[in-house]
Scaffold this motif. Sequence first.
Motif, short mmCIF file in Angstrom:
data_model
loop_
_atom_site.label_atom_id
_atom_site.label_comp_id
_atom_site.label_asym_id
_atom_site.label_seq_id
_atom_site.Cartn_x
_atom_site.Cartn_y
_atom_site.Cartn_z
N ALA A 291 1.03 4.15 -2.71
CA ALA A 291 0.76 5.63 -2.27
C ALA A 291 1.69 6.67 -2.67
N ALA B 143 -6.46 8.59 6.35
CA ALA B 143 -7.77 9.64 5.85
C ALA B 143 -7.86 9.53 4.36
N SER B 144 -7.18 9.21 3.85
CA SER B 144 -7.45 9.38 2.24
C SER B 144 -7.90 7.99 1.55
N GLY B 145 -7.83 6.89 2.21
CA GLY B 145 -8.09 5.63 1.97
C GLY B 145 -6.82 4.87 1.06
N ALA B 146 -5.78 5.57 1.12
CA ALA B 146 -4.71 4.88 0.40
C ALA B 146 -4.13 3.61 1.29
N ARG C 34 -5.29 1.27 4.51
CA ARG C 34 -6.03 0.62 5.15
C ARG C 34 -5.85 -1.04 5.64
N GLN D 247 0.83 -1.31 -0.05
CA GLN D 247 0.20 0.03 0.09
C GLN D 247 0.79 1.40 0.03
N ASP E 120 -2.41 10.58 7.55
CA ASP E 120 -2.92 11.30 6.42
C ASP E 120 -3.36 10.03 5.12
N HIS E 121 -2.46 9.13 5.00
CA HIS E 121 -2.86 8.22 4.02
C HIS E 121 -3.95 7.31 4.58
#
Length: 329
Positions: A168, A292-295, A297, A164, A289-290
């Motif tokens: 990203a 929050a962005s969904g990048a 999980r 992931q 930050d990532h």
Amino acid sequence: MARIVRFHRLGGPDVLEIEKHEVAKPRESEVRIAVRALGLNRAESLFRSGLYIEQPDLPSGTGLEAAGIVESVGPLVPGVSIGDRVALVPPLSMRARPVHAELVNIPAEFIVQMPFDQTFEEAAATWMAYLTAYGALLKVAALDASDHVVITAASSSVGLAAIQIVNAVGGVPIAVTRSDGKRAALLAAGAAHVVVSDKGGVANAIRDVSGQNGPRIVVDAVGGRLLPELVAAATTGAVVISYGAQDAATSDFPPAALLAKSLTLRGYLVHELIRNGPDLAAAKAFILDHLASGALRPIISRIFPLKEIRAAYEYLERGTQFGKIVVTV
């Protein structure tokens, strides 16, 4: 009184016990967490077996990951309130600060406020995996968008976190796994390519998908017999980062391979990142930050209740999971 996971002798999951012990009030600069979920790691299996980087003092607690609710706050702790939903950064010493318990005291600097939409199970599956992958990829290897990255043990929580993070940043993640059984799941999880190590010819297979120059970054949790193949696949000037040794066999490759390619073969522990305040702060910001962005999980393989802690570790040690194993409290 709180339930605590402990062991009185070294061994397999069968030595684990759930005991009740009194938990002290938090000291200066500490908070006490009412734990809701625990994340399981191979490090705990090694610790319990006497094979980890530190030895337990028997009887011993265990555990590196947890998430829960702030139950009380010690003196000199600003910015933390009772009722906050938090996850724990893995402690520097499992012997000194095991966290697999209903109540744990932890220095305030090692808690992270959970994203509002994250579950306790997801939070308990986040910080060991993503901090390990972040430190190896961004701090050690200086990952950028031009990089092909080989990731072994790709179906582990760290392997999936690495896939992931590479995506990203814009790189190309190449997953290495033992058999074809996880190929489809790895591709669905973001791997650009999957190489099956049990088929042999790993170096050639990696070069087939990364170009004949080979990858610049290799993140390896296996070692052993796979390591010479990874070295053979890597490009000139590559960095091969070892953060685990799932294969206990001794690696056998000629030093000329390192010399001819000017390779860096680097051992890595997440403690390097956790000990460095500015680096840890940067890692937390990147991961939050990532998330929050969904990048990013976390992928959870299976959830067990605390009373089945032995079964949870038995499942972990079979090595068939895809992602993180979590225990609810």
